[in-house]
Scaffold this active site. Structure first.
Site, PDB file in Angstrom:
ATOM      1  N   LYS A  78      43.635  46.782  45.061  1.00  0.00           N
ATOM      2  CA  LYS A  78      44.769  46.272  44.283  1.00  0.00           C
ATOM      3  C   LYS A  78      46.083  46.899  44.769  1.00  0.00           C
ATOM      4  CE  LYS A  78      42.602  47.420  40.449  1.00  0.00           C
ATOM      5  NZ  LYS A  78      41.187  47.536  40.885  1.00  0.00           N
ATOM      6  N   THR A 172      41.715  47.905  35.639  1.00  0.00           N
ATOM      7  CA  THR A 172      40.261  47.757  35.694  1.00  0.00           C
ATOM      8  C   THR A 172      39.707  47.313  34.348  1.00  0.00           C
ATOM      9  OG1 THR A 172      39.990  50.094  35.129  1.00  0.00           O
ATOM     10  CG2 THR A 172      40.068  49.537  37.467  1.00  0.00           C
TER      11      THR A 172
END
Length: 385
Positions: A78, A172
């Site tokens: 990410k 997450t």
């Protein structure tokens, strides 16, 4: 049996196959291996195609890219994607994380330093406090931030205009994001685990960058045991490189790679000692389940959140464990992987009980009152903002 496992198990904190970052040192090493452009990015073909279209469209309009939300397990890239997007639009990226922004002034200080088109990357954005979120809303929608000066009767609000920018949030635990925050992102994408083929290509590219002489079979072995996570693959590559330098001639061969992974306690499916202990606890102590996660955590001497966030995801992904309303249950694949004889679970009646004396959890004396949402991946911890 129960007490012996609870007393003797030592849970190592430094997991080689853990997807979480080991600190700034590892991040600096990984930074040198990161791709800089979409053309260099390996894997996530569908996601990269959509992001490439969004970036090219914004660039043709000479506008900043829409705000992006990237969610998925840790270690999948990410942060890397945020840097790639910034490089593609020729902008500077400013990196921070949710826990570091404790009050509105922290965010205002960062926002006022942004230039037109810059990228603000906030990792763990689900951990932003409610106060900071309130400052972020007008900044995302109207490119302005309202600052309150003084207090009480003398309080006044000053509006500070901001240049158009792109916010990229990473999380997450998307379920912990508030609805208003999720709704302000124009692009929301999930990052999937990588296939072994993609990890093999990543390892080949990184081995060249590190000037490593590596057999193709050795890189395939690493790719298969990297749990679908590039961060884990890079970490294993460095560990095997060190092993080869000490125990071999510096060349990554298949035999050297297997010996290094055996020393690290990583088996052919990428499971380490903690994963194996989790499975053995469910199978040997609780007869394969179903068993509540709190009971497993108490037996292993570990926190419940650690099991759910660190150990369970990979076991669930690979069907070693299933989640049911009655608790965790080991699958036939888990028995076979441990070399144990598979014992089919006892059938449950309509009330979720396997006997006339109540459910298995009740017979074990477990309190399941806090596990009504046990089968969900994302839950908001009690008392969080």
């Amino acid at each position: 049996m129960l007490m012996s496992i609870a007393k003797t198990v030592a849970m190592p904190r430094d997991r080689i196959v853990g997807a979480g970052s080991e600190g700034e040192g590892e991040e600096r090493q990984n930074y040198a291996l990161r791709p800089l452009k979409f053309a260099q990015y390996i894997g996530q073909e569908s996601l990269i195609h959509k992001l490439r279209i969004a970036v090219e469209a914004a660039r043709s309009r000479q506008e900043p890219v829409d705000h992006m939300l990237l969610h998925g397990p840790p270690g999948l890239g990410k942060t890397t994607l945020a840097h790639v997007v910034a490089n593609e639009v020729g902008a500077q990226v400013h990196v921070t994380n949710g826990p570091a922004l404790t009050k509105g002034a922290d965010l205002v200080g960062i926002l006022t330093k942004l230039q037109r088109g810059d990228v603000l990357f906030i990792d763990e954005i689900h951990r932003l406090s409610a106060v900071v979120e309130e400052y972020l809303y007008p900044a995302m929608e109207d490119f302005k931030v309202d600052v309150t000066l003084d207090q009480g009767a003398h309080a006044r609000t000053v509006t500070i205009p901001l240049p158009p920018f792109t916010l990229i949030g990473a999380t997450t635990r998307i379920g912990l994001l508030t609805g208003p925050m999720r709704g302000r992102f124009g692009i929301s994408e999930h990052i999937e685990f990588y296939a072994p083929e993609a990890l093999h290509e990543i390892l080949k590219a990184n081995a060249r960058l590190l000037n490593l002489d590596a057999e193709d079979a050795a890189l395939w072995e690493l790719a298969r045991r990297s749990r679908g996570t590039p961060r884990v693959a890079n970490r294993l590559l460095r560990r095997v490189r060190d092993f080869a330098a000490v125990k071999g001639d510096g060349r990554l061969t298949l035999s050297i790679t297997r010996a290094a992974l055996k020393l690290a306690g990583i088996d052919d499916r990428g499971l380490d000692e903690q994963d194996i202990q989790f499975l053995r606890t469910v199978i040997e102590v609780y007869d394969g389940g179903p068993v509540g996660i709190d009971a497993v955590a108490a037996t292993m001497g570990e926190e419940r959140d650690t099991l759910e966030d660190v150990i369970e995801p990979y076991l669930l992904q690979n069907a070693f464990v299933t989640r049911t309303r009655q608790g965790r249950r080991a699958t036939k694949l888990a028995y076979e992987h441990l070399g144990l004889k598979y014992v089919p679970p006892k059938p449950l009646d309509g009330n979720g009980s396997s006997s006339l004396f109540g459910s298995e959890d009740e017979q074990r004396g477990e309190d399941r009152s806090d596990e009504k949402d046990d089968w969900k991946d994302d839950r908001k911890p009690t008392g969080s903002g």
